[in-house]
Scaffold this motif. Structure first.
Motif, PDB file in Angstrom:
ATOM      1  N   LEU A  52     -17.537   8.128  -3.613  1.00 28.86           N
ATOM      2  CA  LEU A  52     -16.944   8.460  -2.330  1.00 28.86           C
ATOM      3  C   LEU A  52     -18.072   8.496  -1.312  1.00 28.86           C
ATOM      4  CD1 LEU A  52     -14.164  10.877  -1.453  1.00 28.86           C
ATOM      5  CD2 LEU A  52     -16.296  10.997  -0.156  1.00 28.86           C
ATOM      6  N   TYR A  53     -17.924   7.664  -0.297  1.00 31.59           N
ATOM      7  CA  TYR A  53     -18.886   7.596   0.801  1.00 31.59           C
ATOM      8  C   TYR A  53     -18.336   8.389   1.970  1.00 31.59           C
ATOM      9  CZ  TYR A  53     -21.331   3.723  -1.497  1.00 31.59           C
ATOM     10  OH  TYR A  53     -22.047   2.945  -2.365  1.00 31.59           O
ATOM     11  N   TYR A  54     -19.157   9.252   2.509  1.00 30.77           N
ATOM     12  CA  TYR A  54     -18.827  10.009   3.712  1.00 30.77           C
ATOM     13  C   TYR A  54     -19.910   9.675   4.726  1.00 30.77           C
ATOM     14  CZ  TYR A  54     -18.092  13.960   6.862  1.00 30.77           C
ATOM     15  OH  TYR A  54     -17.869  14.731   7.969  1.00 30.77           O
ATOM     16  N   GLU A  55     -19.501   9.111   5.846  1.00 28.81           N
ATOM     17  CA  GLU A  55     -20.479   8.687   6.859  1.00 28.81           C
ATOM     18  C   GLU A  55     -21.524   7.755   6.255  1.00 28.81           C
ATOM     19  OE1 GLU A  55     -20.013   9.267  10.006  1.00 28.81           O
ATOM     20  OE2 GLU A  55     -18.458  10.782   9.830  1.00 28.81           O
ATOM     21  N   GLU A  56     -21.068   6.809   5.433  1.00 28.63           N
ATOM     22  CA  GLU A  56     -21.927   5.787   4.822  1.00 28.63           C
ATOM     23  C   GLU A  56     -22.907   6.321   3.775  1.00 28.63           C
ATOM     24  OE1 GLU A  56     -21.209   2.573   5.473  1.00 28.63           O
ATOM     25  OE2 GLU A  56     -19.679   3.325   6.837  1.00 28.63           O
ATOM     26  N   GLU A  57     -22.729   7.555   3.314  1.00 29.10           N
ATOM     27  CA  GLU A  57     -23.599   8.145   2.298  1.00 29.10           C
ATOM     28  C   GLU A  57     -22.777   8.529   1.074  1.00 29.10           C
ATOM     29  OE1 GLU A  57     -26.324  12.137   1.603  1.00 29.10           O
ATOM     30  OE2 GLU A  57     -25.384  11.817   3.548  1.00 29.10           O
ATOM     31  N   VAL A  58     -23.284   8.237  -0.119  1.00 34.58           N
ATOM     32  CA  VAL A  58     -22.611   8.664  -1.352  1.00 34.58           C
ATOM     33  C   VAL A  58     -22.710  10.177  -1.438  1.00 34.58           C
ATOM     34  CG1 VAL A  58     -22.608   8.571  -3.873  1.00 34.58           C
ATOM     35  CG2 VAL A  58     -23.152   6.506  -2.561  1.00 34.58           C
ATOM     36  N   GLY A  73      -2.598   9.088 -27.189  1.00 36.57           N
ATOM     37  CA  GLY A  73      -2.106   7.731 -26.978  1.00 36.57           C
ATOM     38  C   GLY A  73      -3.051   7.011 -26.025  1.00 36.57           C
ATOM     39  N   ARG A  74      -2.504   6.189 -25.121  1.00 40.50           N
ATOM     40  CA  ARG A  74      -3.310   5.508 -24.104  1.00 40.50           C
ATOM     41  C   ARG A  74      -3.526   6.469 -22.941  1.00 40.50           C
ATOM     42  NH1 ARG A  74      -1.285   1.650 -21.167  1.00 40.50           N
ATOM     43  NH2 ARG A  74      -3.234   0.554 -20.892  1.00 40.50           N
ATOM     44  N   PHE A  75      -4.784   6.678 -22.571  1.00 37.86           N
ATOM     45  CA  PHE A  75      -5.076   7.621 -21.488  1.00 37.86           C
ATOM     46  C   PHE A  75      -6.406   7.273 -20.836  1.00 37.86           C
ATOM     47  CE2 PHE A  75      -7.348   9.290 -25.047  1.00 37.86           C
ATOM     48  CZ  PHE A  75      -8.395  10.042 -24.565  1.00 37.86           C
ATOM     49  N   ILE A  76      -6.688   7.955 -19.756  1.00 34.67           N
ATOM     50  CA  ILE A  76      -7.968   7.810 -19.057  1.00 34.67           C
ATOM     51  C   ILE A  76      -8.797   9.048 -19.340  1.00 34.67           C
ATOM     52  CG2 ILE A  76      -9.100   7.653 -16.796  1.00 34.67           C
ATOM     53  CD1 ILE A  76      -7.578   5.100 -17.701  1.00 34.67           C
ATOM     54  N   TRP A  77     -10.041   8.808 -19.730  1.00 40.10           N
ATOM     55  CA  TRP A  77     -10.999   9.897 -19.957  1.00 40.10           C
ATOM     56  C   TRP A  77     -11.952   9.936 -18.770  1.00 40.10           C
ATOM     57  CZ3 TRP A  77     -11.534  14.011 -22.899  1.00 40.10           C
ATOM     58  CH2 TRP A  77     -12.773  14.634 -22.961  1.00 40.10           C
ATOM     59  N   VAL A  78     -11.968  11.059 -18.082  1.00 42.88           N
ATOM     60  CA  VAL A  78     -12.927  11.254 -16.994  1.00 42.88           C
ATOM     61  C   VAL A  78     -14.213  11.764 -17.629  1.00 42.88           C
ATOM     62  CG1 VAL A  78     -13.461  12.519 -14.878  1.00 42.88           C
ATOM     63  CG2 VAL A  78     -11.133  11.673 -15.283  1.00 42.88           C
ATOM     64  N   CYS A  79     -15.230  10.942 -17.561  1.00 44.49           N
ATOM     65  CA  CYS A  79     -16.520  11.252 -18.189  1.00 44.49           C
ATOM     66  C   CYS A  79     -17.402  12.084 -17.273  1.00 44.49           C
ATOM     67  CB  CYS A  79     -17.267   9.955 -18.523  1.00 44.49           C
ATOM     68  SG  CYS A  79     -16.311   8.763 -19.448  1.00 44.49           S
ATOM     69  N   ASP A  80     -17.321  11.804 -15.988  1.00 42.66           N
ATOM     70  CA  ASP A  80     -18.237  12.400 -15.013  1.00 42.66           C
ATOM     71  C   ASP A  80     -17.509  12.598 -13.697  1.00 42.66           C
ATOM     72  OD1 ASP A  80     -20.661  11.549 -16.757  1.00 42.66           O
ATOM     73  OD2 ASP A  80     -19.742   9.633 -16.232  1.00 42.66           O
ATOM     74  N   LEU A  81     -17.702  13.739 -13.079  1.00 38.88           N
ATOM     75  CA  LEU A  81     -17.230  13.976 -11.716  1.00 38.88           C
ATOM     76  C   LEU A  81     -18.183  14.966 -11.082  1.00 38.88           C
ATOM     77  CD1 LEU A  81     -15.252  13.734  -9.356  1.00 38.88           C
ATOM     78  CD2 LEU A  81     -13.843  15.492 -10.464  1.00 38.88           C
ATOM     79  N   VAL A  82     -18.810  14.549  -9.998  1.00 39.31           N
ATOM     80  CA  VAL A  82     -19.793  15.419  -9.353  1.00 39.31           C
ATOM     81  C   VAL A  82     -19.823  15.157  -7.851  1.00 39.31           C
ATOM     82  CG1 VAL A  82     -21.696  13.801  -9.819  1.00 39.31           C
ATOM     83  CG2 VAL A  82     -22.204  16.223  -9.431  1.00 39.31           C
ATOM     84  N   THR A  83     -20.004  16.230  -7.114  1.00 38.29           N
ATOM     85  CA  THR A  83     -20.174  16.186  -5.666  1.00 38.29           C
ATOM     86  C   THR A  83     -21.521  16.800  -5.330  1.00 38.29           C
ATOM     87  OG1 THR A  83     -17.788  16.402  -5.327  1.00 38.29           O
ATOM     88  CG2 THR A  83     -19.193  16.944  -3.450  1.00 38.29           C
ATOM     89  N   SER A  89     -16.563  21.656  -1.951  1.00 38.33           N
ATOM     90  CA  SER A  89     -15.421  22.375  -1.367  1.00 38.33           C
ATOM     91  C   SER A  89     -14.956  21.761  -0.052  1.00 38.33           C
ATOM     92  CB  SER A  89     -15.741  23.869  -1.179  1.00 38.33           C
ATOM     93  OG  SER A  89     -16.037  24.454  -2.427  1.00 38.33           O
ATOM     94  N   GLN A  90     -15.203  20.475   0.123  1.00 42.07           N
ATOM     95  CA  GLN A  90     -14.709  19.774   1.311  1.00 42.07           C
ATOM     96  C   GLN A  90     -13.644  18.735   0.944  1.00 42.07           C
ATOM     97  OE1 GLN A  90     -17.706  18.437   4.111  1.00 42.07           O
ATOM     98  NE2 GLN A  90     -19.102  20.068   3.479  1.00 42.07           N
ATOM     99  N   GLY A  91     -13.199  18.750  -0.319  1.00 42.69           N
ATOM    100  CA  GLY A  91     -12.123  17.869  -0.741  1.00 42.69           C
ATOM    101  C   GLY A  91     -12.559  16.531  -1.304  1.00 42.69           C
ATOM    102  N   PHE A  92     -13.866  16.296  -1.432  1.00 38.32           N
ATOM    103  CA  PHE A  92     -14.331  14.993  -1.917  1.00 38.32           C
ATOM    104  C   PHE A  92     -14.004  14.781  -3.396  1.00 38.32           C
ATOM    105  CE2 PHE A  92     -17.608  15.696   1.577  1.00 38.32           C
ATOM    106  CZ  PHE A  92     -16.888  14.973   2.506  1.00 38.32           C
ATOM    107  N   GLY A  93     -14.218  15.797  -4.221  1.00 38.87           N
ATOM    108  CA  GLY A  93     -13.871  15.694  -5.637  1.00 38.87           C
ATOM    109  C   GLY A  93     -12.377  15.492  -5.821  1.00 38.87           C
ATOM    110  N   SER A  98      -7.998  12.167  -7.449  1.00 37.67           N
ATOM    111  CA  SER A  98      -6.687  11.621  -7.057  1.00 37.67           C
ATOM    112  C   SER A  98      -6.710  10.099  -7.060  1.00 37.67           C
ATOM    113  CB  SER A  98      -6.277  12.142  -5.676  1.00 37.67           C
ATOM    114  OG  SER A  98      -6.063  13.528  -5.720  1.00 37.67           O
ATOM    115  N   HIS A  99      -7.822   9.512  -6.637  1.00 34.75           N
ATOM    116  CA  HIS A  99      -7.993   8.060  -6.674  1.00 34.75           C
ATOM    117  C   HIS A  99      -7.865   7.551  -8.114  1.00 34.75           C
ATOM    118  CE1 HIS A  99      -9.811   4.107  -5.957  1.00 34.75           C
ATOM    119  NE2 HIS A  99     -10.616   4.366  -6.963  1.00 34.75           N
ATOM    120  N   VAL A 100      -8.514   8.220  -9.056  1.00 35.00           N
ATOM    121  CA  VAL A 100      -8.451   7.811 -10.456  1.00 35.00           C
ATOM    122  C   VAL A 100      -7.031   8.016 -10.998  1.00 35.00           C
ATOM    123  CG1 VAL A 100      -9.281   8.301 -12.797  1.00 35.00           C
ATOM    124  CG2 VAL A 100     -10.888   8.117 -10.889  1.00 35.00           C
ATOM    125  N   GLU A 101      -6.388   9.106 -10.622  1.00 36.71           N
ATOM    126  CA  GLU A 101      -5.012   9.334 -11.064  1.00 36.71           C
ATOM    127  C   GLU A 101      -4.100   8.199 -10.588  1.00 36.71           C
ATOM    128  OE1 GLU A 101      -3.935  13.250  -9.709  1.00 36.71           O
ATOM    129  OE2 GLU A 101      -5.309  14.225 -11.129  1.00 36.71           O
TER     130      GLU A 101
END
Length: 144
Positions: A52-58, A73-83, A89-93, A98-101
């Motif tokens: 997620l880029y905010y103002e052109e910065e990751v 069964g078939r599912f998505i494993w979230v390996c990493d999530l970090v802000t 606490s600004q909603g980026f995570g 939500s994008h992955v969902e």
């Protein structure tokens, strides 16, 4: 007006740009090890990395991959999530998860699973209260 965009990272240069954020979660990895592991995970396990880029910065990064197990069964494993700590606490995570969902639904998956370190109490609150995930198990690890 602030600009936010989510980008799939597919090249080593893009992975390198995400590394300083990922380093906050995967503190044991130097940049070379990170790049090598992302490449191997993409080739072998269809690992996806998005930023997620905010103002052109990751400012936030998520890694995930499709899996098949008898349990889920078939599912998505979230390996990493970090802000980045200074913009938490600004909603980026929430936006990244939500994008992955949404991506998972579009690909025909009906479950997402993840693990979170026992010490990450704020993350647990985020997953349970904000994102509506349930605690269903412990993950055990043994170094060999």
């Amino acid at each position: 007006m602030s600009t936010v965009k989510i980008v799939s990272l597919v090249t080593p240069d893009q992975w390198r740009e995400a590394y300083p954020v990922m380093k906050h979660l995967r503190t044991h990895l130097d940049e070379d090890a990170f790049l090598t592991l992302v490449e191997q995970a993409q080739e072998n396990d269809h690992y996806q990395l998005a930023a997620l880029y905010y103002e052109e910065e990751v400012v936030a990064v998520i890694g995930y991959m499709p899996m098949v197990t008898l349990y889920n069964g078939r599912f998505i494993w979230v390996c990493d999530l970090v802000t980045k700590p200074e913009v938490r606490s600004q909603g980026f995570g929430e936006q990244l998860l939500s994008h992955v969902e949404q991506w998972a639904k579009e690909q025909g998956f009906n479950k997402i699973s993840l693990s979170s370190g026992l010490q990450r109490v704020d993350a647990h609150r985020f997953y349970e209260k904000k994102m509506d995930y349930r605690k269903v198990s412990y993950v055990f690890l043994k170094d060999l």
